[in-house]
Design a protein around this motif. Structure first.
Motif, PDB file in Angstrom:
ATOM      1  N   LYS A   1       0.824  -1.215   0.000  1.00  0.00           N
ATOM      2  CA  LYS A   1       0.000   0.000   0.000  1.00  0.00           C
ATOM      3  C   LYS A   1       0.857   1.263   0.000  1.00  0.00           C
ATOM      4  N   LEU A   2       2.146   1.086   0.235  1.00  0.00           N
ATOM      5  CA  LEU A   2       3.037   2.251   0.290  1.00  0.00           C
ATOM      6  C   LEU A   2       3.914   2.363  -0.960  1.00  0.00           C
ATOM      7  N   SER A   3       3.570   1.588  -1.974  1.00  0.00           N
ATOM      8  CA  SER A   3       4.421   1.578  -3.170  1.00  0.00           C
ATOM      9  C   SER A   3       4.431   2.934  -3.875  1.00  0.00           C
ATOM     10  N   THR A   4       3.454   3.774  -3.530  1.00  0.00           N
ATOM     11  CA  THR A   4       3.376   5.087  -4.178  1.00  0.00           C
ATOM     12  C   THR A   4       4.255   6.134  -3.500  1.00  0.00           C
ATOM     13  N   LEU A   5       4.825   5.789  -2.384  1.00  0.00           N
ATOM     14  CA  LEU A   5       5.658   6.753  -1.646  1.00  0.00           C
ATOM     15  C   LEU A   5       6.791   7.282  -2.518  1.00  0.00           C
ATOM     16  N   GLN A   6       6.965   8.598  -2.487  1.00  0.00           N
ATOM     17  CA  GLN A   6       8.005   9.205  -3.326  1.00  0.00           C
ATOM     18  C   GLN A   6       9.419   8.743  -2.979  1.00  0.00           C
ATOM     19  N   ILE A   7       9.660   8.503  -1.701  1.00  0.00           N
ATOM     20  CA  ILE A   7      11.032   8.128  -1.332  1.00  0.00           C
ATOM     21  C   ILE A   7      11.399   6.739  -1.856  1.00  0.00           C
ATOM     22  N   LEU A   8      10.386   5.964  -2.269  1.00  0.00           N
ATOM     23  CA  LEU A   8      10.689   4.641  -2.808  1.00  0.00           C
ATOM     24  C   LEU A   8      10.965   4.698  -4.305  1.00  0.00           C
ATOM     25  N   ARG A   9      10.689   5.845  -4.875  1.00  0.00           N
ATOM     26  CA  ARG A   9      10.928   5.953  -6.307  1.00  0.00           C
ATOM     27  C   ARG A   9      12.407   5.944  -6.606  1.00  0.00           C
ATOM     28  N   ARG A  10      12.705   5.284  -7.661  1.00  0.00           N
ATOM     29  CA  ARG A  10      14.079   5.136  -8.106  1.00  0.00           C
ATOM     30  C   ARG A  10      14.775   6.493  -8.214  1.00  0.00           C
ATOM     31  N   GLY A  11      15.876   6.585  -7.525  1.00  0.00           N
ATOM     32  CA  GLY A  11      16.684   7.795  -7.656  1.00  0.00           C
ATOM     33  C   GLY A  11      16.157   9.009  -6.934  1.00  0.00           C
ATOM     34  N   ASN A  12      15.082   8.850  -6.148  1.00  0.00           N
ATOM     35  CA  ASN A  12      14.570  10.024  -5.462  1.00  0.00           C
ATOM     36  C   ASN A  12      15.408  10.352  -4.230  1.00  0.00           C
ATOM     37  N   ARG A  13      15.967  11.550  -4.249  1.00  0.00           N
ATOM     38  CA  ARG A  13      16.837  11.945  -3.139  1.00  0.00           C
ATOM     39  C   ARG A  13      16.295  13.155  -2.420  1.00  0.00           C
ATOM     40  N   LEU A  14      15.069  13.532  -2.722  1.00  0.00           N
ATOM     41  CA  LEU A  14      14.502  14.710  -2.083  1.00  0.00           C
ATOM     42  C   LEU A  14      14.405  14.513  -0.576  1.00  0.00           C
ATOM     43  N   SER A  15      14.852  15.529   0.169  1.00  0.00           N
ATOM     44  CA  SER A  15      14.860  15.389   1.628  1.00  0.00           C
ATOM     45  C   SER A  15      13.501  15.702   2.239  1.00  0.00           C
ATOM     46  N   ILE A  16      12.633  16.354   1.456  1.00  0.00           N
ATOM     47  CA  ILE A  16      11.276  16.623   1.921  1.00  0.00           C
ATOM     48  C   ILE A  16      10.319  16.215   0.819  1.00  0.00           C
ATOM     49  N   THR A  17       9.380  15.339   1.144  1.00  0.00           N
ATOM     50  CA  THR A  17       8.398  14.935   0.147  1.00  0.00           C
ATOM     51  C   THR A  17       7.001  14.966   0.759  1.00  0.00           C
ATOM     52  N   PRO A  18       6.016  15.352  -0.054  1.00  0.00           N
ATOM     53  CA  PRO A  18       4.631  15.274   0.435  1.00  0.00           C
ATOM     54  C   PRO A  18       4.180  13.827   0.451  1.00  0.00           C
ATOM     55  N   ILE A  19       3.311  13.485   1.374  1.00  0.00           N
ATOM     56  CA  ILE A  19       2.710  12.159   1.348  1.00  0.00           C
ATOM     57  C   ILE A  19       1.197  12.325   1.478  1.00  0.00           C
ATOM     58  N   THR A  20       0.474  11.346   0.989  1.00  0.00           N
ATOM     59  CA  THR A  20      -0.986  11.467   1.010  1.00  0.00           C
ATOM     60  C   THR A  20      -1.520  11.065   2.380  1.00  0.00           C
TER      61      THR A  20
END
Length: 152
Positions: A121-140
């Motif tokens: 259910k958390l597969s949509t999380l931005q931090i799990l996206r390939r190469g995502n290094r953003l230190s702050i991400t929005p979550i739903t």
DNA sequence: GCCAACGTTGGC
DNA sequence: GCCAACGTTGGC
């Protein structure tokens, strides 16, 4: 109310450092990425909630909850010549970097990156996206609730 | 310490 | 505005 995930390296500033602060608050300064800055400056408001994530450490994962306790204002480290975050291109009248302030809410048993990855259910999380290094991400809201379920 | 994946910088 | 070189992030 909006929800966020904020990364920090525990050897630099971890959840226990936040807990030991006088008012359990801390300016989230030192962010030098425009996208992350824009989230703080344009989208975060007092009362928003965030997960505190430990990164670049032996056990990366979510380790606590915080709330935004101050809206964004100019990051003072950009003007401090002795700071590693000093930015010579920034001026008082035209500051380049901003930070919010966060306040400690709760510590939770570590939800490891492995466990997060293992929850479909958390597969949509931005931090799990390939190469995502953003230190702050929005979550739903859905992601937020699902992560909270994992610490019971 | 390695390395993939980005973001930033600066010469042109 | 392009793009090569360089720096950074962050998991492993």
């Amino acid at each position: 109310m909006k929800y966020w995930l904020m990364k920090s390296e525990p050897q630099v500033f971890g959840i226990d450092d936040l807990i030991s602060r006088p008012h359990q608050t801390e300016p989230w300064d030192g962010v030098r990425n425009y996208q992350a800055r824009n989230f703080m400056r344009d989208d975060m408001v007092v009362g928003d909630r965030a997960f505190f994530y430990h990164s670049s450490c032996p056990s990366p994962g979510i380790t606590g909850l915080v709330e935004i306790s101050k809206n964004a204002y100019p990051d003072k480290t950009q003007f401090d010549t002795s700071s590693k975050y000093f930015d010579p291109k920034s001026t008082i009248s035209k500051p380049r970097w901003f930070n919010v302030e966060v306040k400690f809410l709760k510590k939770i048993p570590l939800i490891s990156l492995d466990k997060i990855r293992g929850n479909s259910k958390l597969s949509t999380l931005q931090i799990l996206r390939r190469g995502n290094r953003l230190s702050i991400t929005p979550i739903t809201k859905e992601e937020w609730s699902e992560i909270l379920k994992m610490c019971q």
